[in-house]
Write an enzyme that holds these catalytic residues in place. Sequence first.
Site, PDB file in Angstrom:
ATOM      1  N   LEU A  71       0.767  -1.262  -0.118  1.00 46.37           N
ATOM      2  CA  LEU A  71      -0.012   0.011  -0.043  1.00 46.37           C
ATOM      3  C   LEU A  71       0.917   1.267  -0.003  1.00 46.37           C
ATOM      4  CD1 LEU A  71      -2.789  -0.938   2.439  1.00 46.37           C
ATOM      5  CD2 LEU A  71      -2.825  -1.285   0.001  1.00 46.37           C
ATOM      6  N   SER A  72       2.150   1.078  -0.323  1.00 48.99           N
ATOM      7  CA  SER A  72       3.143   2.204  -0.639  1.00 48.99           C
ATOM      8  C   SER A  72       3.631   2.947   0.606  1.00 48.99           C
ATOM      9  CB  SER A  72       2.677   3.155  -1.686  1.00 48.99           C
ATOM     10  OG  SER A  72       2.414   2.352  -2.838  1.00 48.99           O
ATOM     11  N   ASP A  88       2.501   5.316  -7.510  1.00 48.49           N
ATOM     12  CA  ASP A  88       2.423   5.494  -6.211  1.00 48.49           C
ATOM     13  C   ASP A  88       2.516   6.875  -5.870  1.00 48.49           C
ATOM     14  OD1 ASP A  88       2.365   2.614  -6.326  1.00 48.49           O
ATOM     15  OD2 ASP A  88       4.217   2.301  -5.704  1.00 48.49           O
TER      16      ASP A  88
HETATM   17  C1  GLA Z   1       4.693  -0.683  -7.394  1.00 51.31           C
HETATM   18  C2  GLA Z   1       5.479   0.352  -8.272  1.00 51.31           C
HETATM   19  C3  GLA Z   1       4.539   1.028  -9.047  1.00 51.31           C
HETATM   20  C4  GLA Z   1       3.793   0.095 -10.188  1.00 51.31           C
HETATM   21  C5  GLA Z   1       3.428  -0.951  -9.270  1.00 51.31           C
HETATM   22  C6  GLA Z   1       2.522  -2.194 -10.204  1.00 51.31           C
HETATM   23  O1  GLA Z   1       3.703  -0.269  -6.776  1.00 51.31           O
HETATM   24  O2  GLA Z   1       5.822   1.333  -7.203  1.00 51.31           O
HETATM   25  O3  GLA Z   1       4.897   2.078  -9.958  1.00 51.31           O
HETATM   26  O4  GLA Z   1       4.488  -0.161 -11.108  1.00 51.31           O
HETATM   27  O5  GLA Z   1       4.099  -1.605  -8.798  1.00 51.31           O
HETATM   28  O6  GLA Z   1       1.681  -1.652 -11.011  1.00 51.31           O
END
Ligand code: GLA
Length: 389
Positions: free
Chosen positions: A128-129, A175
């Site tokens: 979830l970044s 993200d």
């Molecule tokens: C990670 C990367 C994004 C994207 C996703 C897959 O979250 O940071 O840039 O490529 O994977 O969609």
Amino acid sequence: MIWQSVLEKFKELFGSEGEIGVYFAPGRVNMIGEHTDYNGGHVFPCALTIGTYGAARKRTDKKIRFYSLNFEHLGVIESSVENLKPEKEADWTNYPKGIMWAFGEKGMSVEYGMDLVLYGNIPNGSGLSSSASVEVLTGFILRDLFGFDVSNQDLALIGQYSENKFNGVNCGIMDQFAIAMGKAGHAIFLDTATLEYEYAPIKLENAKIVISCSNKKRGLGDSKYNERRSECETALAEIQKVKAIHSLGELTEEEFEEVKSAIGSDIRIRRARHAVYENQRTIKAVKALQNNDVTLFGQLMNDSHASLRDDYEVTGLELDTLVEEAWKVDGVIGSRMTGAGFGGCTVSIVKDKAVETFIEQVGKAYEEKIGYAADFYVVEIGDGPKRLY
Ligand code: GLA
């Protein structure tokens, strides 16, 4: 309030004198459009109301002091604005340090240090970044403390730049963009080739967005993320020998079928097929939503998962189990893995009346098959970064 306890911790560690700012940046979930952002395709993420809180104060010397309430055992980690390079011992502080370094690379040299205390309520390594959230938060804080003239979109680009060049993950822009540009109640339909975007309201009548966290940790750096990216780049170069395109995102499904024989391996055909079809699916999904056709949106989410599982091969037993069990539950409109894959989370749209059953049924089946529990979060779509105090 969470932010108040972050401020309290800051004062306890670093004293209460001077101006201390308290800030927040969200995490994100991607509804559809996975592994398309480095292929010139579309994505459809939204910011969440969970994220990272930070209390910060400018210093008059070059020192930086970092502390995270999520990693208390690491204590205060010190660094200097004169020594911004990635170091293993620097652990999570490589994310904020990377942003300070990236500002310098972009002509905005950070001359003075700061004290920074963070706390995040995004489950760690969940896809979830949490790292992009820390990156955008740090950029937002630097802008506020030092008065740099940068837009939120610039903060996203700086975040991606530092992730690529400082932390060594070749991620796309999704993200950081979703986090820096988030808007409550809306997902962002972003064309990653041009950075043109549109906010699309997510009005789910009688349904919720449920995140299921596999608890299988995913480290992007050591995962196969960079490998997938280079497989797509090779496939693109092979197609470019027979058709003048700049990215896989330019192709329709029909155009791809016509040129795919130019790709020299079956694996790369499948990788490129995912990128092309997933991009088209994302465009269709946003149209479906505009037409209030949530059922079609859900079906496209399901198709997205199948393509990530079979063609792109980034799901794995844990994510497949969560999604396949979700599909069995009456009242599930759509379910798919979200983020990079190889662990992390799934996103599902679940009718209100089925949420409880969903959590119970999927949770039980997951634990039986995988041997440990998953976690479930009913989430809300929130705003981008802000100063809270
Ligand atoms: C990670 C990367 C994004 C994207 C996703 C897959 O979250 O940071 O840039 O490529 O994977 O969609």
